[in-house]
Design a protein around this motif. Structure first.
Motif, PDB file in Angstrom:
ATOM      1  N   HIS A   2     -49.890  75.343  21.133  1.00 49.30           N
ATOM      2  CA  HIS A   2     -50.696  75.751  19.991  1.00 49.30           C
ATOM      3  C   HIS A   2     -49.810  76.325  18.896  1.00 49.30           C
ATOM      4  CE1 HIS A   2     -53.589  75.837  23.355  1.00 49.30           C
ATOM      5  NE2 HIS A   2     -54.400  75.359  22.447  1.00 49.30           N
ATOM      6  N   ASP A   3     -50.298  76.278  17.671  1.00 44.06           N
ATOM      7  CA  ASP A   3     -49.528  76.828  16.555  1.00 44.06           C
ATOM      8  C   ASP A   3     -49.167  78.293  16.782  1.00 44.06           C
ATOM      9  OD1 ASP A   3     -50.627  75.068  13.560  1.00 44.06           O
ATOM     10  OD2 ASP A   3     -49.241  74.526  15.145  1.00 44.06           O
ATOM     11  N   ARG A   4     -50.046  79.034  17.430  1.00 38.31           N
ATOM     12  CA  ARG A   4     -49.757  80.447  17.710  1.00 38.31           C
ATOM     13  C   ARG A   4     -48.522  80.565  18.607  1.00 38.31           C
ATOM     14  NH1 ARG A   4     -54.569  84.173  19.470  1.00 38.31           N
ATOM     15  NH2 ARG A   4     -55.338  82.819  17.835  1.00 38.31           N
ATOM     16  N   ASP A   5     -48.413  79.652  19.558  1.00 43.83           N
ATOM     17  CA  ASP A   5     -47.242  79.640  20.432  1.00 43.83           C
ATOM     18  C   ASP A   5     -45.980  79.328  19.637  1.00 43.83           C
ATOM     19  OD1 ASP A   5     -48.836  80.176  22.664  1.00 43.83           O
ATOM     20  OD2 ASP A   5     -49.103  78.038  23.118  1.00 43.83           O
ATOM     21  N   LEU A   6     -46.077  78.365  18.718  1.00 43.19           N
ATOM     22  CA  LEU A   6     -44.918  78.029  17.891  1.00 43.19           C
ATOM     23  C   LEU A   6     -44.579  79.164  16.934  1.00 43.19           C
ATOM     24  CD1 LEU A   6     -45.533  74.249  17.121  1.00 43.19           C
ATOM     25  CD2 LEU A   6     -43.950  75.256  18.785  1.00 43.19           C
ATOM     26  N   ASP A   7     -45.601  79.830  16.403  1.00 43.65           N
ATOM     27  CA  ASP A   7     -45.345  81.010  15.560  1.00 43.65           C
ATOM     28  C   ASP A   7     -44.528  82.040  16.339  1.00 43.65           C
ATOM     29  OD1 ASP A   7     -46.765  80.016  13.395  1.00 43.65           O
ATOM     30  OD2 ASP A   7     -48.394  81.483  13.528  1.00 43.65           O
ATOM     31  N   GLN A   8     -44.956  82.316  17.564  1.00 48.79           N
ATOM     32  CA  GLN A   8     -44.260  83.316  18.379  1.00 48.79           C
ATOM     33  C   GLN A   8     -42.844  82.861  18.723  1.00 48.79           C
ATOM     34  OE1 GLN A   8     -45.334  86.455  18.812  1.00 48.79           O
ATOM     35  NE2 GLN A   8     -46.919  85.706  17.432  1.00 48.79           N
ATOM     36  N   ARG A   9     -42.688  81.585  18.959  1.00 47.44           N
ATOM     37  CA  ARG A   9     -41.354  81.048  19.246  1.00 47.44           C
ATOM     38  C   ARG A   9     -40.444  81.183  18.026  1.00 47.44           C
ATOM     39  NH1 ARG A   9     -40.676  74.924  21.395  1.00 47.44           N
ATOM     40  NH2 ARG A   9     -38.428  74.987  21.721  1.00 47.44           N
ATOM     41  N   LEU A  10     -40.976  80.884  16.847  1.00 47.34           N
ATOM     42  CA  LEU A  10     -40.196  81.042  15.617  1.00 47.34           C
ATOM     43  C   LEU A  10     -39.843  82.504  15.383  1.00 47.34           C
ATOM     44  CD1 LEU A  10     -38.899  80.128  13.009  1.00 47.34           C
ATOM     45  CD2 LEU A  10     -41.184  80.052  11.955  1.00 47.34           C
ATOM     46  N   ILE A  11     -40.791  83.379  15.562  1.00 47.56           N
ATOM     47  CA  ILE A  11     -40.535  84.810  15.386  1.00 47.56           C
ATOM     48  C   ILE A  11     -39.431  85.264  16.334  1.00 47.56           C
ATOM     49  CG2 ILE A  11     -41.554  87.096  15.779  1.00 47.56           C
ATOM     50  CD1 ILE A  11     -44.184  85.867  14.559  1.00 47.56           C
ATOM     51  N   ALA A  12     -39.469  84.818  17.577  1.00 45.43           N
ATOM     52  CA  ALA A  12     -38.431  85.199  18.544  1.00 45.43           C
ATOM     53  C   ALA A  12     -37.053  84.707  18.095  1.00 45.43           C
ATOM     54  CB  ALA A  12     -38.769  84.647  19.929  1.00 45.43           C
ATOM     55  N   ILE A  13     -36.973  83.468  17.600  1.00 47.66           N
ATOM     56  CA  ILE A  13     -35.687  82.936  17.130  1.00 47.66           C
ATOM     57  C   ILE A  13     -35.174  83.762  15.956  1.00 47.66           C
ATOM     58  CG2 ILE A  13     -34.636  80.972  15.908  1.00 47.66           C
ATOM     59  CD1 ILE A  13     -36.403  79.149  17.748  1.00 47.66           C
ATOM     60  N   ASP A 115     -49.083  78.423  -1.062  1.00 44.15           N
ATOM     61  CA  ASP A 115     -49.574  77.218  -1.710  1.00 44.15           C
ATOM     62  C   ASP A 115     -48.421  76.404  -2.286  1.00 44.15           C
ATOM     63  OD1 ASP A 115     -51.653  75.463  -2.731  1.00 44.15           O
ATOM     64  OD2 ASP A 115     -51.257  76.331  -4.707  1.00 44.15           O
ATOM     65  N   ALA A 116     -47.435  77.067  -2.861  1.00 48.25           N
ATOM     66  CA  ALA A 116     -46.277  76.368  -3.431  1.00 48.25           C
ATOM     67  C   ALA A 116     -45.524  75.572  -2.367  1.00 48.25           C
ATOM     68  CB  ALA A 116     -45.346  77.368  -4.107  1.00 48.25           C
ATOM     69  N   LEU A 117     -45.454  76.095  -1.149  1.00 46.88           N
ATOM     70  CA  LEU A 117     -44.752  75.397  -0.067  1.00 46.88           C
ATOM     71  C   LEU A 117     -45.342  74.015   0.199  1.00 46.88           C
ATOM     72  CD1 LEU A 117     -44.345  78.283   2.551  1.00 46.88           C
ATOM     73  CD2 LEU A 117     -42.553  77.293   1.124  1.00 46.88           C
ATOM     74  N   ARG A 118     -46.629  73.842  -0.049  1.00 45.77           N
ATOM     75  CA  ARG A 118     -47.285  72.549   0.194  1.00 45.77           C
ATOM     76  C   ARG A 118     -46.691  71.433  -0.660  1.00 45.77           C
ATOM     77  NH1 ARG A 118     -52.199  71.345  -1.041  1.00 45.77           N
ATOM     78  NH2 ARG A 118     -52.279  72.669  -2.880  1.00 45.77           N
ATOM     79  N   LEU A 137     -42.955  89.942  11.680  1.00 44.66           N
ATOM     80  CA  LEU A 137     -42.727  88.786  10.824  1.00 44.66           C
ATOM     81  C   LEU A 137     -44.029  88.008  10.636  1.00 44.66           C
ATOM     82  CD1 LEU A 137     -39.308  87.485  12.180  1.00 44.66           C
ATOM     83  CD2 LEU A 137     -39.767  88.334   9.875  1.00 44.66           C
ATOM     84  N   GLU A 138     -44.289  87.634   9.401  1.00 41.57           N
ATOM     85  CA  GLU A 138     -45.420  86.770   9.074  1.00 41.57           C
ATOM     86  C   GLU A 138     -44.852  85.403   8.714  1.00 41.57           C
ATOM     87  OE1 GLU A 138     -48.901  86.183   5.711  1.00 41.57           O
ATOM     88  OE2 GLU A 138     -47.705  88.013   5.676  1.00 41.57           O
ATOM     89  N   ILE A 139     -45.434  84.365   9.279  1.00 43.52           N
ATOM     90  CA  ILE A 139     -44.972  82.997   9.065  1.00 43.52           C
ATOM     91  C   ILE A 139     -45.908  82.286   8.082  1.00 43.52           C
ATOM     92  CG2 ILE A 139     -44.459  80.784  10.174  1.00 43.52           C
ATOM     93  CD1 ILE A 139     -42.644  83.186  11.046  1.00 43.52           C
ATOM     94  N   LEU A 140     -45.320  81.612   7.112  1.00 43.06           N
ATOM     95  CA  LEU A 140     -46.060  80.766   6.175  1.00 43.06           C
ATOM     96  C   LEU A 140     -45.659  79.328   6.467  1.00 43.06           C
ATOM     97  CD1 LEU A 140     -45.294  82.732   2.874  1.00 43.06           C
ATOM     98  CD2 LEU A 140     -47.209  83.080   4.426  1.00 43.06           C
ATOM     99  N   ALA A 141     -46.602  78.506   6.860  1.00 45.25           N
ATOM    100  CA  ALA A 141     -46.281  77.118   7.222  1.00 45.25           C
ATOM    101  C   ALA A 141     -47.510  76.243   6.970  1.00 45.25           C
ATOM    102  CB  ALA A 141     -45.832  77.036   8.676  1.00 45.25           C
ATOM    103  N   PRO A 142     -47.684  75.773   5.731  1.00 48.41           N
ATOM    104  CA  PRO A 142     -48.892  75.012   5.416  1.00 48.41           C
ATOM    105  C   PRO A 142     -49.047  73.718   6.205  1.00 48.41           C
ATOM    106  CG  PRO A 142     -47.324  74.932   3.599  1.00 48.41           C
ATOM    107  CD  PRO A 142     -46.808  75.932   4.579  1.00 48.41           C
ATOM    108  N   TYR A 143     -47.969  73.177   6.727  1.00 49.48           N
ATOM    109  CA  TYR A 143     -48.046  71.959   7.542  1.00 49.48           C
ATOM    110  C   TYR A 143     -47.848  72.260   9.022  1.00 49.48           C
ATOM    111  CZ  TYR A 143     -47.835  69.638   3.060  1.00 49.48           C
ATOM    112  OH  TYR A 143     -48.110  69.233   1.777  1.00 49.48           O
ATOM    113  N   GLY A 144     -47.888  73.529   9.384  1.00 47.62           N
ATOM    114  CA  GLY A 144     -47.670  73.905  10.771  1.00 47.62           C
ATOM    115  C   GLY A 144     -46.186  73.873  11.119  1.00 47.62           C
ATOM    116  N   LEU A 145     -45.900  74.075  12.387  1.00 44.61           N
ATOM    117  CA  LEU A 145     -44.515  74.170  12.846  1.00 44.61           C
ATOM    118  C   LEU A 145     -44.111  73.056  13.808  1.00 44.61           C
ATOM    119  CD1 LEU A 145     -44.429  78.030  13.460  1.00 44.61           C
ATOM    120  CD2 LEU A 145     -43.482  76.773  11.509  1.00 44.61           C
ATOM    121  N   GLN A 146     -45.024  72.134  14.076  1.00 45.46           N
ATOM    122  CA  GLN A 146     -44.730  71.080  15.050  1.00 45.46           C
ATOM    123  C   GLN A 146     -43.515  70.253  14.641  1.00 45.46           C
ATOM    124  OE1 GLN A 146     -46.249  70.761  18.090  1.00 45.46           O
ATOM    125  NE2 GLN A 146     -44.571  69.355  18.467  1.00 45.46           N
ATOM    126  N   ASP A 147     -43.446  69.820  13.390  1.00 42.61           N
ATOM    127  CA  ASP A 147     -42.313  69.005  12.949  1.00 42.61           C
ATOM    128  C   ASP A 147     -41.006  69.801  13.000  1.00 42.61           C
ATOM    129  OD1 ASP A 147     -43.924  66.820  12.571  1.00 42.61           O
ATOM    130  OD2 ASP A 147     -44.055  67.041  10.395  1.00 42.61           O
TER     131      ASP A 147
END
Length: 187
Positions: A2-13, A115-118, A137-147
């Motif tokens: 899930h995106d929440r899992d990827l958010d947490q993974r990114l935050i950890a990195i 919005d600009a990131l889009r 940390l707050e993550i901004l990722a309008p297309y998610g983190l899967q890619d």
């Protein structure tokens, strides 16, 4: 995942990368409106971690984004860059008020930094982060983190519309040389 899992993974990195946290702390200290640090600064940290690199990739620039429709003068960005250089002159700061970048890019006005990131060209670059006052940390990722985590470079809708720019960026950046596991989708 899930995106929440990827958010947490990114935050950890990011939290395990002293340079990244140092940068977030410096930028947070300026109290810019709707600020974040994004693009290659985030992408490289993730791709280095996924590739098992113990030495971080060189940082070409640190994209500091903020959104202030009340002050669109490009000289204000230069003033902020100088303030950042005063705090750490060794770092390659690049500051852009996203409230004016739509003009340069020929887009409708952006509503916020997220919005600009889009409107950036490739999905794994459309990621930014900011440090809150509590150290989270707050993550901004309008297309998610899967890619980002699958090391897939895919065009955004803007990348499709600006195919030549998208291809030129991929050619210029040569990401596949630094990270051989990267896959590239052409529009």
């Amino acid at each position: 995942m899930h995106d929440r899992d990827l958010d947490q993974r990114l935050i950890a990195i990011l939290k395990q990368a002293p340079l990244r946290m140092h940068v977030f702390e410096i930028v947070r200290s300026l109290a810019l409106p709707d600020w974040a640090v994004g693009a290659g600064f985030i992408r490289a940290a993730v791709w280095d971690a996924l590739s098992g690199y113990t030495i971080a990739s060189p940082v070409d620039d640190i994209d500091v984004l903020y959104f202030d429709p009340g002050n669109r003068d490009p000289r204000h960005d230069e003033t902020i860059e100088q303030r950042l250089r005063d705090r750490d002159p060794a770092l390659p700061w690049s500051v852009r008020n996203q409230a004016r970048m739509h003009i340069r890019n020929g887009d409708d006005p952006y509503a916020s930094t997220a919005d600009a990131l889009r409107f950036w060209l490739e999905t794994p670059t459309c990621v930014a982060a900011r440090l809150d006052t509590g150290g989270g940390l707050e993550i901004l990722a309008p297309y998610g983190l899967q890619d980002l985590f699958s090391m897939s470079i895919r065009p955004t809708s803007r990348g499709h519309a600006r195919r030549a720019e998208y291809i030129a960026r991929i050619t210029e950046k040569r990401w596949h040389e630094r990270w051989p596991n990267v896959t590239i989708e052409l529009p």
